[in-house]
Design a protein around this motif. Structure first.
Motif, PDB file in Angstrom:
ATOM      1  N   THR A   1      17.820 -51.801  42.063  1.00 28.85           N
ATOM      2  CA  THR A   1      19.257 -51.708  41.801  1.00 28.85           C
ATOM      3  C   THR A   1      19.649 -50.365  41.192  1.00 28.85           C
ATOM      4  N   CYS A   2      18.980 -49.958  40.133  1.00 30.11           N
ATOM      5  CA  CYS A   2      19.347 -48.728  39.429  1.00 30.11           C
ATOM      6  C   CYS A   2      18.852 -47.471  40.136  1.00 30.11           C
ATOM      7  N   LYS A   3      17.934 -47.636  41.075  1.00 33.75           N
ATOM      8  CA  LYS A   3      17.513 -46.475  41.873  1.00 33.75           C
ATOM      9  C   LYS A   3      18.606 -46.140  42.888  1.00 33.75           C
ATOM     10  N   ARG A   4      19.240 -47.173  43.412  1.00 30.77           N
ATOM     11  CA  ARG A   4      20.323 -46.955  44.392  1.00 30.77           C
ATOM     12  C   ARG A   4      21.609 -46.507  43.723  1.00 30.77           C
ATOM     13  N   ALA A   5      21.874 -47.008  42.526  1.00 32.93           N
ATOM     14  CA  ALA A   5      23.101 -46.668  41.803  1.00 32.93           C
ATOM     15  C   ALA A   5      22.741 -46.376  40.350  1.00 32.93           C
TER      16      ALA A   5
ATOM     17  N   PRO B   1      22.464 -45.921  36.496  1.00 26.97           N
ATOM     18  CA  PRO B   1      23.263 -46.627  35.488  1.00 26.97           C
ATOM     19  C   PRO B   1      24.011 -45.685  34.565  1.00 26.97           C
ATOM     20  N   ASP B   2      24.917 -46.253  33.804  1.00 27.14           N
ATOM     21  CA  ASP B   2      25.667 -45.514  32.785  1.00 27.14           C
ATOM     22  C   ASP B   2      24.672 -44.993  31.742  1.00 27.14           C
ATOM     23  N   PRO B   3      24.608 -43.681  31.539  1.00 23.32           N
ATOM     24  CA  PRO B   3      23.620 -43.120  30.611  1.00 23.32           C
ATOM     25  C   PRO B   3      23.860 -43.474  29.155  1.00 23.32           C
TER      26      PRO B   3
ATOM     27  N   ALA C   1      18.116 -47.720  28.238  1.00 30.08           N
ATOM     28  CA  ALA C   1      17.479 -47.870  29.544  1.00 30.08           C
ATOM     29  C   ALA C   1      15.958 -47.861  29.418  1.00 30.08           C
ATOM     30  N   ALA C   2      15.339 -48.666  30.264  1.00 25.01           N
ATOM     31  CA  ALA C   2      13.908 -48.531  30.505  1.00 25.01           C
ATOM     32  C   ALA C   2      13.750 -47.468  31.597  1.00 25.01           C
TER      33      ALA C   2
END
Length: 276
Positions: free
Chosen positions: A125-129, A131-133, A137-138
């Motif tokens: 999921t987060c590779k495609r979009a 995340p908010d920095p 985050a891991a």
């Protein structure tokens, strides 16, 4: 004729609960393999599990090992090695090999993640979009990009033989957790290299993890050990012994006056019956 370097093994418990018989078996296997090879058996305390780590348990671990009749050399605990984890992580970030992920387990399940060899396979999921920095985050390994860089890799298990690295059953594993300095994968790989471990001994439940660790060794230019994944002790329900299931603690047996060296011999015999 070239001679093989002495074997170096390790036992690396986390002080977040007492040791049980499963830990005892792992320590004995590592100890005996090192002794048989004229090598060294090391103790490393993996104490970066945040508030769950209890420093006083490390002393109990040492008493437990001595009670079992084992002898060891000790190497620095993980809490002294945070700079090495951070440096490796920055190197992987700079090469675009890891990416931030803010997904919760619930969100991963909701995204339709499928079961893999070590839990749910992250769906990316987060590779495609990205995340908010501003959110914690891991950081996950981009498995496809990593293997494209390394090319085909192999590793060798002393019992199962040569293995081709395959991350398809694991997906993009976490290397830096939101709440801890490093995941087991990154910390253990770096520590084993720093400690000169040549034979990584651990339970068969961690077999799949070795695919990740071999990949990290290639990416970070680390030496490649051999592995030895031994069979697990199980309870009456066929489940592996675990702290969270209240498996009998070694410290309780020790304080009750049980003979630790006799227990160690019984575990050695059980290990032989398991065939590993």
């Amino acid at each position: 004729m070239a001679t093989r370097a002495p074997i170096v093994t390790r036992f690396a418990p986390s002080p977040n609960g007492p040791l049980h018989l499963g830990h005892a078996l792992s320590a004995i296997v590592a100890h005996d393999l090192a002794r048989a090879g004229g090598g060294r058996f090391l103790l490393r305390i993996e104490d970066i599990d945040g508030p769950r780590s209890r420093p006083e348990l490390a002393d109990e671990f040492r008493r437990d090992l001595a009670w079992l009749g084992l002898e060891w050399g000790e190497v620095p605990a993980q809490s002294t090695r945070l700079a090495s984890y951070a440096a490796a992580a920055e190197a992987l970030k700079a090469r675009g090999l890891i990416y931030p992920c803010t997904c919760t387990r619930k969100a991963i399940e909701a995204a339709g993640a499928i079961a893999g060899s070590d839990g749910l396979i992250y769906p990316g999921t987060c590779k495609r979009a990205p995340p908010d920095p501003s959110f914690p985050a891991a950081w996950r390994l981009d498995a496809a990009k990593a293997l494209a860089e390394t090319g085909p890799l192999v590793w060798e298990d002393a019992l199962a033989g040569p293995q081709a690295v395959d991350l398809s059953g694991l997906g993009d594993v976490v290397l830096l957790r939101k709440d801890l300095p490093a995941s087991y994968h990154l910390a253990a790989t770096l520590d084993d290299a720093a400690d000169g471990v040549t034979l990584v001994t651990r339970g068969a439940d961690l077999f799949a993890a070795s695919h990740v660790h071999r990949t990290l060794q290639a990416l970070l230019g680390l030496p490649v050990p051999r592995w030895h994944h031994h069979a697990l002790l199980t309870d009456e329900n066929g489940q592996k012994l675990a702290k969270r299931r209240g498996s009998p603690a070694l410290v309780e047996r020790r304080r009750a006056g049980e003979d630790g060296q006799m227990l160690a011999e019984q575990l050695r015999l059980q290990h032989l019956r398991l065939g590993t």
